[in-house]
Enzyme design. Sequence first.
Site, PDB file in Angstrom:
ATOM      1  N   TYR A 102       6.013 -24.549  -3.566  1.00  0.00           N
ATOM      2  CA  TYR A 102       4.956 -23.641  -4.016  1.00  0.00           C
ATOM      3  C   TYR A 102       3.640 -24.398  -4.216  1.00  0.00           C
ATOM      4  O   TYR A 102       2.577 -23.963  -3.771  1.00  0.00           O
ATOM      5  CB  TYR A 102       5.417 -22.980  -5.319  1.00  0.00           C
ATOM      6  CG  TYR A 102       4.553 -21.854  -5.827  1.00  0.00           C
ATOM      7  CD1 TYR A 102       4.742 -20.551  -5.371  1.00  0.00           C
ATOM      8  CD2 TYR A 102       3.575 -22.079  -6.785  1.00  0.00           C
ATOM      9  CE1 TYR A 102       3.961 -19.499  -5.858  1.00  0.00           C
ATOM     10  CE2 TYR A 102       2.795 -21.044  -7.278  1.00  0.00           C
ATOM     11  CZ  TYR A 102       2.993 -19.750  -6.822  1.00  0.00           C
ATOM     12  OH  TYR A 102       2.227 -18.719  -7.311  1.00  0.00           O
ATOM     13  N   SER A 144      -3.428 -20.003  -6.695  1.00  0.00           N
ATOM     14  CA  SER A 144      -2.784 -20.140  -8.006  1.00  0.00           C
ATOM     15  C   SER A 144      -3.400 -21.358  -8.682  1.00  0.00           C
ATOM     16  O   SER A 144      -4.001 -22.207  -8.007  1.00  0.00           O
ATOM     17  CB  SER A 144      -1.283 -20.383  -7.795  1.00  0.00           C
ATOM     18  OG  SER A 144      -0.657 -20.856  -8.983  1.00  0.00           O
TER      19      SER A 144
HETATM   20  P1  NAD Z   1       5.483 -10.113  -6.762  1.00  0.00           P
HETATM   21  O1  NAD Z   1       6.843 -10.626  -6.492  1.00  0.00           O
HETATM   22  O2  NAD Z   1       5.272  -9.035  -7.765  1.00  0.00           O
HETATM   23  O3  NAD Z   1       4.791  -9.617  -5.415  1.00  0.00           O
HETATM   24  C1  NAD Z   1       4.940 -10.296  -4.207  1.00  0.00           C
HETATM   25  C2  NAD Z   1       4.582  -9.369  -3.080  1.00  0.00           C
HETATM   26  O4  NAD Z   1       4.772 -10.071  -1.835  1.00  0.00           O
HETATM   27  C3  NAD Z   1       5.483  -8.118  -3.029  1.00  0.00           C
HETATM   28  O5  NAD Z   1       4.736  -7.016  -2.566  1.00  0.00           O
HETATM   29  C4  NAD Z   1       6.528  -8.524  -1.970  1.00  0.00           C
HETATM   30  O6  NAD Z   1       7.146  -7.398  -1.348  1.00  0.00           O
HETATM   31  C5  NAD Z   1       5.652  -9.301  -1.016  1.00  0.00           C
HETATM   32  N1  NAD Z   1       6.387 -10.175  -0.122  1.00  0.00           N
HETATM   33  C6  NAD Z   1       7.286 -11.127  -0.440  1.00  0.00           C
HETATM   34  N2  NAD Z   1       7.782 -11.673   0.696  1.00  0.00           N
HETATM   35  C7  NAD Z   1       7.157 -11.057   1.726  1.00  0.00           C
HETATM   36  C8  NAD Z   1       7.234 -11.172   3.146  1.00  0.00           C
HETATM   37  N3  NAD Z   1       8.057 -12.040   3.751  1.00  0.00           N
HETATM   38  N4  NAD Z   1       6.449 -10.369   3.910  1.00  0.00           N
HETATM   39  C9  NAD Z   1       5.627  -9.447   3.326  1.00  0.00           C
HETATM   40  N5  NAD Z   1       5.525  -9.298   1.998  1.00  0.00           N
HETATM   41  C10 NAD Z   1       6.267 -10.103   1.207  1.00  0.00           C
HETATM   42  O7  NAD Z   1       4.635 -11.416  -7.131  1.00  0.00           O
HETATM   43  P2  NAD Z   1       3.169 -11.618  -7.743  1.00  0.00           P
HETATM   44  O8  NAD Z   1       3.334 -12.399  -8.974  1.00  0.00           O
HETATM   45  O9  NAD Z   1       2.397 -10.358  -7.748  1.00  0.00           O
HETATM   46  O10 NAD Z   1       2.570 -12.627  -6.660  1.00  0.00           O
HETATM   47  C11 NAD Z   1       1.544 -12.273  -5.753  1.00  0.00           C
HETATM   48  C12 NAD Z   1       0.787 -13.530  -5.362  1.00  0.00           C
HETATM   49  O11 NAD Z   1       0.159 -14.064  -6.527  1.00  0.00           O
HETATM   50  C13 NAD Z   1       1.682 -14.636  -4.810  1.00  0.00           C
HETATM   51  O12 NAD Z   1       1.017 -15.270  -3.738  1.00  0.00           O
HETATM   52  C14 NAD Z   1       1.834 -15.563  -5.993  1.00  0.00           C
HETATM   53  O13 NAD Z   1       2.080 -16.872  -5.588  1.00  0.00           O
HETATM   54  C15 NAD Z   1       0.472 -15.428  -6.621  1.00  0.00           C
HETATM   55  N6  NAD Z   1       0.417 -15.848  -8.020  1.00  0.00           N
HETATM   56  C16 NAD Z   1       1.188 -15.244  -8.975  1.00  0.00           C
HETATM   57  C17 NAD Z   1       1.084 -15.654 -10.289  1.00  0.00           C
HETATM   58  C18 NAD Z   1       1.877 -15.031 -11.383  1.00  0.00           C
HETATM   59  O14 NAD Z   1       1.857 -15.564 -12.511  1.00  0.00           O
HETATM   60  N7  NAD Z   1       2.548 -13.918 -11.164  1.00  0.00           N
HETATM   61  C19 NAD Z   1       0.213 -16.711 -10.629  1.00  0.00           C
HETATM   62  C20 NAD Z   1      -0.534 -17.309  -9.632  1.00  0.00           C
HETATM   63  C21 NAD Z   1      -0.436 -16.868  -8.335  1.00  0.00           C
END
Ligand code: NAD
Length: 259
Positions: free
Chosen positions: A154, A141
């Site tokens: 985080y 991120s």
């Molecule tokens: P999201 O909530 O849509 O997806 C998260 C995924 O992780 C889901 O499939 C969920 O079921 C899974 N998950 C959560 N806990 C889990 C566990 N204990 N075991 C297995 N699976 C688990 O979120 P997202 O925004 O798509 O985030 C995905 C990644 O991208 C994360 O690492 C997040 O930190 C990173 N990220 C997101 C953003 C953003 O703006 N959305 C920005 C930077 C980084």
Amino acid sequence: MMLKGKTALVTGSTSGIGLGLACALAQQGARVMLNGFGDVEAARAEVASAGPGGEVDYHGADMSRPEEIEAMVRACEARFGAVDILVNNAGIQHVAPVQDFPAERWDAILAINLSSAFHTTRFALPGMLARGWGRIVNVASVHGLVASSQKSAYVAAKHGLVGLTKAVALETATTGVTVNAICPGWVLTPLVQKQVDARAARDGVDEAEATRRLLGEKQPSMAFTTPEQLGALAVFLCSAAADNVRGQAWGVDGGWLAQ
Ligand code: NAD
């Protein structure tokens, strides 16, 4: 079809960014092992229809549990013969000042957002090294490189993930395995929708205004990064053109880190 014959294991791929990355890899012909919670069948159908071969399986490992992570890697190897591409994407968020941060949330964020990538890497890397080719893509991120308040766990986990990326990239630098991180800014997924909703409630504004305020604070482009854009970057990192891209933390952040 650049990834035909390769197998990708994408953690947290039932939703959001992970689902987008899984679709992008499947479009290039990769077989995909999905993981995560929620609507598994919808995710499976989406990834299967994205790929020409449609070879998709699912493992429900909880990424906070090392023994389940090992079982998932072994299941992927048993089902598809290898883990060629490992995408460490599963992640959760919790927002609170550090003095009020629930210790249980701290532990969960560190386990799911950071330690899980250590475990998947240690289980999958020996096979990659033995086969002489592999790709590890860690979804970090902008918070792997800069901080925001109220996100201590985080930010700590994502900085740790960038550090892990660099260390493993050095350990594998003379091999056919590359290790890199992707550092998105705001992407409109369920994880961020919660923060938009919280912002709307806090400021007493509608969703459009809350979105504008959220982006306006940090992301100069005033546009969300999309899972499709991140998928295209992951495909590039898996290509031969990226054979010597190692240990990078690559922002896709609408200018966030340029400030
Ligand atoms: P999201 O909530 O849509 O997806 C998260 C995924 O992780 C889901 O499939 C969920 O079921 C899974 N998950 C959560 N806990 C889990 C566990 N204990 N075991 C297995 N699976 C688990 O979120 P997202 O925004 O798509 O985030 C995905 C990644 O991208 C994360 O690492 C997040 O930190 C990173 N990220 C997101 C953003 C953003 O703006 N959305 C920005 C930077 C980084």
